[in-house]
Enzyme design. Structure first.
Site, PDB file in Angstrom:
ATOM      1  N   ASP A  42      44.308  15.010  -6.655  1.00  0.00           N
ATOM      2  CA  ASP A  42      44.931  15.570  -7.726  1.00  0.00           C
ATOM      3  C   ASP A  42      43.580  15.701  -8.794  1.00  0.00           C
ATOM      4  OD1 ASP A  42      46.254  16.387 -10.436  1.00  0.00           O
ATOM      5  OD2 ASP A  42      48.100  15.541  -9.168  1.00  0.00           O
ATOM      6  N   HIS A  55      41.526  18.737  -7.865  1.00  0.00           N
ATOM      7  CA  HIS A  55      41.958  19.846  -8.691  1.00  0.00           C
ATOM      8  C   HIS A  55      41.092  20.030  -9.646  1.00  0.00           C
ATOM      9  CE1 HIS A  55      46.464  19.053  -7.651  1.00  0.00           C
ATOM     10  NE2 HIS A  55      45.897  19.233  -6.637  1.00  0.00           N
TER      11      HIS A  55
END
Length: 518
Positions: A321, A347
């Site tokens: 993430d 991310h």
């Protein structure tokens, strides 16, 4: 680049003079920044493209980030308690009896409690390996524990080569009155963190050997839970499929714990977020190596939320993430620096999506971002630099500077999105005073594009692009006022205006270091 440098140094521009961080000599090629920017030129008011009678404005002043003078931490000189490992766990798993009732929880907690400080002093509880007593007896370097709490003035200190394993018994983490830990439900919050930091002047650290080896905390997110047939990561995947929530434990959670330090520690295979720092002032993460696959959902690297005076430096982050997610939900975040660090399969370096209380004075400099992890897994949402929010949880984000960052193998090199995930509500986001000075992207994935989206004509995205070279110039843009200098990215769209600025400098020359051996 050596695999275990004292301080990673990507190809970067120097930070502007107002920043207060002490730097070591950087040996790699850097970008020349204008003397005006380095001195923090003020008065960078953008002029409209059709104001021919007005002189072009200079680049705006840079954010300064952490207001502290941050230098490399040191482990505590005083060891209050020393605990010796009693396990080997060569397969990262112990026998059934120990997995059912981790043997080290009580003694680690007792030592932490006994060493709690009442003032500003700091001492260590040190976890060490046993020594071999004969050629037939191997040294033991593993601890197996359920949740523990680090109190005021105490550093949980792992010796070189020691591994602290998190329990696979979900019941160990259960929060009373909340959903069952280790299940997928409509609600979340059922699990305590593996390590909770509850007081000021505390830390989680290790002793780094001259060759680069460090101590490790292993959340074992990839391993089957005790008494179940599912892993923590599989629960996260199931939750996404069913549009529900997994109840998984975070690795380290520090709440209202001022002056918290992470130093030279490996954090691997977390069941959920690796590090959350909330509602406090003073946080330094230095020499941290986070290593969890890009396929492990909701395993954020380091999340400062409601945080003031934060430095994340000289670290390697591989997660499933956000590599860093700066949030301003119930409390504002400000004075934050992310520098000299490397990100893999994440991310991106993010702000948001919670910005209700505001985020300001953020400096992101001298970092590299790679859209794949070291196993070759591509990030499901590979982003370089990102500010994200929506009317569901938005607020003002201002004075954010990105200085000389390098990006490769991502879907979205730059994302400034006030309509993230289609969120609706009355908390409208407003992003302004964002400066990108020095960024290069390479090897972007197919159909890659950037996003520059302000909310509306009354709240446009306020952005400056200087010394920017993206290998893909595709973008989506709307409601944005953008100043341009030496950039191949020229936005256009509904409500988009651009102006030409004066400046100097060049685009970074980039190299992307390999993740160091743990």
């Amino acid at each position: 680049m050596p695999t275990t440098p004292a301080e990673p140094t990507p190809s970067t521009v120097p930070a502007p003079a107002p920043t207060k961080h002490r730097r070591r000599k950087i040996t790699r090629t850097k970008v020349a920044v204008s003397a005006a920017l380095a001195a923090g030129v003020a008065g960078g008011v953008l002029v409209s493209a059709n104001a021919a009678t007005t002189a072009a404005a200079a680049l705006p002043a840079s954010a300064t980030g952490d207001s502290r003078t941050v230098v490399e931490p040191k482990v505590p000189s005083t060891v209050c308690k020393t605990l010796t490992a009693g396990l080997s766990m060569t397969s990262r798993k112990s026998d059934a009896a120990k997995e059912a009732a981790p043997p080290d929880t009580a003694r680690i907690q007792a030592a932490l409690d006994a060493c709690k400080q009442s003032g500003t002093g700091t001492v260590a509880v040190k976890l060490t390996a046993s020594t071999s007593t004969s050629s037939s007896t191997a040294a033991k370097a593993a601890f197996l524990t359920g949740p523990v709490t680090v109190p005021q003035g105490v550093v949980l200190l792992l010796d070189t080569g020691v591994t602290l394993y998190g329990s696979l018994n979900a019941a160990d983490y259960q929060v009373t009155g909340k959903p069952t830990c280790g299940t997928v439900t409509t609600d979340s919050g059922g699990c305590k963190a593996l390590i909770t930091v509850s007081g000021a002047n505390a830390g989680v650290e290790s002793v780094r050997a001259s060759g680069g080896a460090q101590g490790t905390i292993d959340g074992r997110g990839d391993m089957t839970l005790y008494g179940k047939s599912v892993t923590w990561w599989a629960l996260a995947t199931q939750a996404k499929t069913e549009s529900r929530n997994q109840n998984n434990p975070r690795m380290i959670q520090a709440v209202k714990a001022n002056n918290f330090t992470l130093y030279n520690i490996n954090l691997v295979n977390s069941a959920n977020f690796h590090v959350s720092f909330q509602n406090a002032t003073g946080f330094t993460a230095w020499g941290v190596r986070i290593k969890t696959p890009a396929t492990a959902r909701n395993t954020d690297g380091i999340d400062p939320a409601g945080a003031t005076d934060v430095t994340i430096a000289n670290s390697y982050v591989m997660t499933g993430d956000d590599g860093v997610a700066i949030k301003g939900g119930s409390a504002a975040s400000k004075n934050i620096t992310v520098k000299n660090s490397h990100f893999y399969g994440t991310h991106g370096i993010s702000i948001g999506s919670e910005t209700t209380s505001g985020v300001s004075n953020v400096l992101v400099s001298n970092n590299t971002i790679t859209g794949t992890d070291t196993l070759g897994n591509a990030s499901a949402s590979s982003v370089g630099l990102r500010v994200k929010s929506s009317a569901a949880n938005g607020g003002k984000v201002s004075q954010v500077t990105y200085l000389s960052n390098c990006i490769t193998k991502v879907k979205q090199p730059l994302v400034f999105d006030t309509r993230y995930s289609g969120g609706t509500g009355s908390s409208v986001p407003f992003f302004t005073g964002i400066l990108v000075n020095g960024v290069r992207s390479t090897a972007s994935t197919a159909n890659a594009k950037s996003v520059l989206t302000g909310y509306d004509a009354a709240r446009p995205l306020g952005l400056t692009l200087a010394n920017v070279s993206l290998d893909t110039t595709a973008l989506t843009a709307s409601y944005a006022s953008v100043g341009l200098y030496n950039t191949n990215l020229t936005p256009s769209g509904t409500g988009v205006t651009t102006s030409t600025l004066t400046g100097s400098g060049t685009v970074p020359t980039c190299t992307f270091p390999s993740y160091p051996a743990l």
